[in-house]
Design a protein around this motif. Structure first.
Motif, PDB file in Angstrom:
ATOM      1  N   ARG A 205      18.205 -13.598  29.281  1.00  0.00           N
ATOM      2  CA  ARG A 205      19.674 -13.547  29.260  1.00  0.00           C
ATOM      3  C   ARG A 205      20.209 -13.776  27.853  1.00  0.00           C
ATOM      4  O   ARG A 205      21.131 -13.088  27.393  1.00  0.00           O
ATOM      5  CB  ARG A 205      20.264 -14.595  30.215  1.00  0.00           C
ATOM      6  N   LEU A 206      19.625 -14.760  27.146  1.00  0.00           N
ATOM      7  CA  LEU A 206      20.045 -15.037  25.769  1.00  0.00           C
ATOM      8  C   LEU A 206      19.799 -13.822  24.883  1.00  0.00           C
ATOM      9  O   LEU A 206      20.654 -13.452  24.077  1.00  0.00           O
ATOM     10  CB  LEU A 206      19.288 -16.248  25.229  1.00  0.00           C
TER      11      LEU A 206
ATOM     12  N   ALA B  42      22.469 -11.036  25.577  1.00  0.00           N
ATOM     13  CA  ALA B  42      23.800 -11.362  25.048  1.00  0.00           C
ATOM     14  C   ALA B  42      23.803 -11.385  23.523  1.00  0.00           C
ATOM     15  O   ALA B  42      24.736 -10.877  22.885  1.00  0.00           O
ATOM     16  CB  ALA B  42      24.262 -12.709  25.600  1.00  0.00           C
TER      17      ALA B  42
ATOM     18  N   ASN C 258      29.403 -18.965  23.109  1.00  0.00           N
ATOM     19  CA  ASN C 258      29.207 -19.693  24.365  1.00  0.00           C
ATOM     20  C   ASN C 258      27.827 -19.459  24.957  1.00  0.00           C
ATOM     21  O   ASN C 258      27.215 -20.386  25.491  1.00  0.00           O
ATOM     22  CB  ASN C 258      30.282 -19.312  25.386  1.00  0.00           C
ATOM     23  N   HIS C 259      27.311 -18.216  24.872  1.00  0.00           N
ATOM     24  CA  HIS C 259      26.003 -17.955  25.485  1.00  0.00           C
ATOM     25  C   HIS C 259      24.895 -18.744  24.783  1.00  0.00           C
ATOM     26  O   HIS C 259      23.925 -19.135  25.426  1.00  0.00           O
ATOM     27  CB  HIS C 259      25.674 -16.458  25.537  1.00  0.00           C
TER      28      HIS C 259
ATOM     29  N   GLU D 296      25.460 -22.604  25.850  1.00  0.00           N
ATOM     30  CA  GLU D 296      25.024 -22.795  27.231  1.00  0.00           C
ATOM     31  C   GLU D 296      23.502 -22.765  27.328  1.00  0.00           C
ATOM     32  O   GLU D 296      22.907 -23.565  28.059  1.00  0.00           O
ATOM     33  CB  GLU D 296      25.647 -21.725  28.127  1.00  0.00           C
TER      34      GLU D 296
END
Length: 107
Positions: free
Chosen positions: A33-34, A37, A78-79, A82
């Protein structure tokens, strides 16, 4: 007129993540996911996560940024924030980050 960037202005890093036993799949998903993004962040030249074939549960990130400012802006996204919060509970040891520099013909 903007001058082309030299390799010296670019920033290259290799963070390493080692999963806590039983957390390998969760860490894999978080890193994926990182990666997805982060590839959209301004100044991203490269952002690829690799699985270490000789050390299961170990992941190596190869990332490149057009400038230190681009890297700093990425780290404020933000990604990223988080991910950093989430990943601590998934790791056997704190992740390490090694800055790297491409070799040139001069020393």
């Amino acid at each position: 007129m903007k001058l082309p960037q030299t390799r010296e202005e670019q920033v290259w890093l290799t963070p390493v993540f080692i999963a806590e036993a039983g957390q390998e799949a969760t860490l894999h998903e978080a890193l994926f996911r990182l990666q997805s993004a982060s590839r959209e962040d301004p100044g991203c030249l490269e952002y690829t996560v690799f699985s270490d074939d000789q050390r299961p549960g170990t992941f190596v990130l190869f990332e490149g940024w057009a400038s230190r400012g681009d890297l700093e802006a990425h780290n404020e996204e933000n990604h990223v924030k988080e991910f950093v919060k989430e990943v601590h509970s998934l790791l056997a040891v704190p992740f390490s980050i090694t800055p790297i520099t491409p070799l040139t013909g001069r020393r």
